[in-house]
Structures are given as structure tokens and as C-alpha cells.
Design an enzyme around this catalytic site. Structure first.
Site, PDB file in Angstrom:
ATOM      1  N   CYS A 118      37.162  40.615  40.108  1.00 47.74           N
ATOM      2  CA  CYS A 118      37.985  40.491  41.308  1.00 47.74           C
ATOM      3  C   CYS A 118      37.105  40.445  42.555  1.00 47.74           C
ATOM      4  O   CYS A 118      36.328  39.505  42.727  1.00 47.74           O
ATOM      5  CB  CYS A 118      39.027  41.608  41.367  1.00 47.74           C
ATOM      6  SG  CYS A 118      40.322  41.312  42.609  1.00 47.74           S
ATOM      7  N   HIS A 161      41.871  40.754  36.478  1.00 46.43           N
ATOM      8  CA  HIS A 161      41.475  42.098  36.062  1.00 46.43           C
ATOM      9  C   HIS A 161      41.555  42.213  34.539  1.00 46.43           C
ATOM     10  O   HIS A 161      42.635  42.434  34.000  1.00 46.43           O
ATOM     11  CB  HIS A 161      42.390  43.140  36.706  1.00 46.43           C
ATOM     12  CG  HIS A 161      42.168  43.289  38.171  1.00 46.43           C
ATOM     13  ND1 HIS A 161      41.223  44.129  38.693  1.00 46.43           N
ATOM     14  CD2 HIS A 161      42.759  42.676  39.224  1.00 46.43           C
ATOM     15  CE1 HIS A 161      41.231  44.053  40.006  1.00 46.43           C
ATOM     16  NE2 HIS A 161      42.146  43.179  40.354  1.00 46.43           N
ATOM     17  N   GLU A 206      40.682  44.605  32.758  1.00 42.81           N
ATOM     18  CA  GLU A 206      41.082  45.978  32.415  1.00 42.81           C
ATOM     19  C   GLU A 206      42.591  46.174  32.488  1.00 42.81           C
ATOM     20  O   GLU A 206      43.107  47.186  32.014  1.00 42.81           O
ATOM     21  CB  GLU A 206      40.359  46.978  33.322  1.00 42.81           C
ATOM     22  CG  GLU A 206      40.853  47.078  34.740  1.00 42.81           C
ATOM     23  CD  GLU A 206      40.346  45.990  35.664  1.00 42.81           C
ATOM     24  OE1 GLU A 206      40.611  46.090  36.872  1.00 42.81           O
ATOM     25  OE2 GLU A 206      39.692  45.032  35.192  1.00 42.81           O
TER      26      GLU A 206
END
Length: 199
Positions: free
Chosen positions: A77, A178, A180
Site C-alpha cells: 500500500c 493489502h 494481509e
């Protein structure tokens, strides 16, 4: 294997740590130059604003440390945007690892809100970073700025026009989304970076 996460004044580090735990590994969070240089892999995440993040990095000499790393580095990001040459966000000179420039979304379609928040496709996947990831897979995005498509683009996404959702140059990788927060697709990308990419 030692994985280091760059500690600086940009959020989202905790969610990256949790994602690494889910795939069975751990990481240190550090702004120590020697720990960053000696790690096997480095993750450069971030949620925040470009100029203040770059000011923090420069104040601590981390801008030169990150740009000089020789092991695989993954920017996420804002981390990926800071690895580009310049950001329109407060006219910020960035690390210059990727020559691409970062600009604000200005979609002609007024129904497309800025920032882009939510799930979107990643397409034209080119790198081993995306091994085992299907074309048009969905990932989770939160951003108002985007990197232009250039010679180092390894994934694209369409939000009022195509932009780089993945970049790769030498040992440096970046993703705008992202991983994650991108469920099984994101976990596969993190596994690829940690366990399959060596340069």
C-alpha cells in the site's frame, strides 16, 4: 529465516504481523538499520500520508537504508507508493526504487468514490510473487492514490482506468492492495514472498 517489518509512522503493522502468524511465521518490527540489512526478507507496509512518512524515514536515515537493501523487499500500500519516484500527495519526492509516479484517483465516473475502499480484481499477473494466484482474483484495497503503469508493472487493477497494483524491480516488490486483509489470495502472495522468492 528472519523477516523484518519496517517500523515507521505509518499504521497497519499489527495486521501484517497477524497475517504472518496465520501462515506459520513471525517477524521482528524494527527501525534499526542493521536489523533491516541483516534480515532475510523485509516487509515495508503502511497506511498513511506520503509526505509525513517520507519525512520520518529521512529523519532517521531509513530512506537510504531501504533503497540500499539487497534482499527481497515487499512494499504494501503506502509502502509501495513510497518506493516510487514521486507522489502527488503533497508533492512528495519518494525513494525512487520504481520510476513510476503516484497520482490521485480522478475517475470520470462519479459513482466511483475516492478513496477506493473494498475488493477489486488483480489482472495481468506476471511475477512469481503471484504463483498459484488466479487471474482476476480479488484483493482488498484502501487508497486514494495509485501508481501509473510502467515497465515494472506486474499486476494491474481497473478503477476508472488501469493502474499498477503490483510492481517489481530487481529485489524490490510492491503491491497496492493489502495481502494481509485479502484472505486466501493474500496469504498465498505472502507465502510466495517469504518462501519462494530469493532475489
Amino acid at each position: 529465516m528472519t523477516t523484518a517489518i519496517v517500523q515507521y509512522n505509518a499504521g497497519n503493522i499489527r495486521s501484517v504481523l497477524y497475517a504472518l502468524e496465520r501462515i506459520g511465521t513471525t517477524a521482528i518490527v524494527t527501525d534499526d538499520p542493521e536489523q533491516l540489512r541483516s534480515a532475510d526478507k523485509v516487509i515495508f507496509p503502511g497506511v498513511g500520508e506520503a509526505s509525513s512518512a517520507m519525512a520520518y524515514l529521512k529523519e532517521r536515515g531509513l530512506d537510504q537504508v531501504i533503497a540500499g537493501l539487497t534482499q527481497p523487499v515487499l512494499g504494501i500500500c503506502l509502502g509501495m507508493q513510497l518506493m516510487c519516484s514521486w507522489s502527488e500527495e503533497n508533492d512528495t519526492v519518494c525513494l525512487g526504487i520504481f520510476p513510476e509516479k503516484v497520482k490521485r484517483f480522478r475517475p470520470a465516473d462519479k459513482l466511483l468514490k475516492v478513496p477506493q475502499i473494498g475488493w477489486n480484481n488483480i489482472t495481468r499477473l506476471k511475477s512469481s510473487l503471484f504463483e498459484g494466484v488466479a487471474e482476476n482474483s480479488y484483493c482488498y484495497f484502501v487508497h486514494g492514490y495509485h501508481a501509473a503503469i510502467g515497465s515494472h508493472t506486474i499486476a494491474t487493477t481497473d478503477y476508472g482506468g488501469d493502474y499498477s497494483s503490483g510492481l517489481h524491480r530487481e529485489n524490490f516488490y510492491g503491491v497496492q492492495f493489502h495481502p494481509e486483509k485479502s484472505a486466501a489470495v493474500g496469504e498465498q502472495i505472502l507465502r510466495n514472498f517469504l518462501f519462494k522468492i530469493n532475489t
